[in-house]
Design an enzyme around this catalytic site. Structure first.
Site, PDB file in Angstrom:
ATOM      1  N   GLY A   1     -61.624 -58.760  53.938  1.00  0.00           N
ATOM      2  CA  GLY A   1     -60.520 -58.067  54.588  1.00  0.00           C
ATOM      3  C   GLY A   1     -59.280 -57.904  53.732  1.00  0.00           C
ATOM      4  CB  THR A   2     -58.517 -57.825  50.072  1.00  0.00           C
ATOM      5  OG1 THR A   2     -59.448 -56.857  49.605  1.00  0.00           O
ATOM      6  CG2 THR A   2     -59.041 -59.220  49.795  1.00  0.00           C
ATOM      7  CG  ASN A   3     -59.332 -52.390  50.979  1.00  0.00           C
ATOM      8  OD1 ASN A   3     -58.521 -51.691  50.363  1.00  0.00           O
ATOM      9  ND2 ASN A   3     -60.474 -52.805  50.444  1.00  0.00           N
TER      10      ASN A   3
ATOM     11  CG  MET B   1     -70.449 -54.618  54.074  1.00  0.00           C
ATOM     12  SD  MET B   1     -70.212 -53.313  52.822  1.00  0.00           S
ATOM     13  CE  MET B   1     -68.899 -54.009  51.820  1.00  0.00           C
TER      14      MET B   1
ATOM     15  CG  LEU C   1     -70.136 -46.377  61.597  1.00  0.00           C
ATOM     16  CD1 LEU C   1     -68.740 -45.774  61.493  1.00  0.00           C
ATOM     17  CD2 LEU C   1     -70.234 -47.339  62.783  1.00  0.00           C
TER      18      LEU C   1
ATOM     19  CG  ASN D   1     -65.722 -45.972  53.805  1.00  0.00           C
ATOM     20  OD1 ASN D   1     -65.491 -47.151  54.056  1.00  0.00           O
ATOM     21  ND2 ASN D   1     -66.617 -45.610  52.889  1.00  0.00           N
TER      22      ASN D   1
ATOM     23  CG  HIS E   1     -67.455 -45.783  47.708  1.00  0.00           C
ATOM     24  ND1 HIS E   1     -68.502 -46.515  48.240  1.00  0.00           N
ATOM     25  CD2 HIS E   1     -67.790 -45.496  46.433  1.00  0.00           C
ATOM     26  CE1 HIS E   1     -69.431 -46.662  47.318  1.00  0.00           C
ATOM     27  NE2 HIS E   1     -69.038 -46.051  46.211  1.00  0.00           N
TER      28      HIS E   1
END
Ligand code: GAR
Length: 203
Positions: free
Chosen positions: A14-16, A92, A95, A109, A111
């Site tokens: 969860g660093t983003n 991860m 969907l 998202n 990437h």
């Protein structure tokens, strides 16, 4: 002022998520507000970050719940919380087209490469940096994009390049890409999308 209600979907560190929380704390996300964090992994550190910042969170475990049911639960949570923008941050699970169609143009998202390099099925997390090093590229980076049915194939919102250095390992490269690109461009791109949703009165 009206703000876009955001849910952040995570699976790991969860660093983003943290970068988005920090941007919000600095006043750099005036058009959006994180209302909910959903993790498909009960031991994701992202959940600690949510609770430390007073953000509501939910676990919809990938290990225990089949995808169709999981997505039904997630759609219920998004609806209950009036979510208008879904932000994937190290999420991860892939969907389904059905889920994506329910939030068309409202799922983003990040990437960890310069799409269209090193993306698509099986390219996630450290694998992306391993592939970049194996190919010997000298520049890599990160990309923020809208999510559509094609894996990593939606319209690009933002990109930032990062240098690959001699002696890089997948881990050292991952950290440089996160620090110099992901944590910088994701909050900016989210603000841009929220602002555009508000201005279209498309909320
Ligand atoms: C990030 O590098 C993100 O770009 C990547 O996983 C990491 C999650 O880190 N995402 C993908 O590879 C998606 N295809 P975080 O949980 O610390 O934000």
């Amino acid at each position: 002022m009206a703000k876009i209600r955001i849910a952040v979907l995570c699976s790991g560190g969860g660093t983003n998520l943290q970068a988005i929380i920090d941007a919000s704390g600095r006043g750099d996300l005036p058009s959006g507000q994180i209302e909910l964090v959903i993790s498909d992994n009960p031991s994701a550190y992202a959940l600690e970050r949510a609770s430390a910042n007073g953000i509501k969170s939910a676990v919809v475990s990938k290990k225990d719940i089949p995808r169709e049911q999981r997505e039904r639960i997630m759609l219920g949570l998004l609806e209950e919380n009036g979510i208008q923008l879904v932000v994937l941050a190290g999420f991860m699970s892939v969907l389904s087209a059905n889920f994506i169609s329910r939030f068309e143009g409202r799922i983003v998202n990040i990437h960890p490469s310069l799409i269209p390099s090193f993306c698509g099925v099986g390219m996630y997390g450290l694998h992306v940096h391993e592939a970049a090093l194996a190919r010997g590229v000298k520049i890599t980076g990160a990309t923020v994009h809208f999510v559509n049915e094609e894996c990593d194939g939606g319209p690009i919102i933002a990109q930032k390049a990062v240098e690959v250095l001699d002696g890089d390992t997948p881990e050292s490269l991952q950290l440089r890409v996160m620090r110099n690109a992901e944590w910088v461009i994701y909050p900016l791109a989210i603000e841009k999308v929220c602002k555009s949703l508000l201005s279209k009165n498309n909320v």
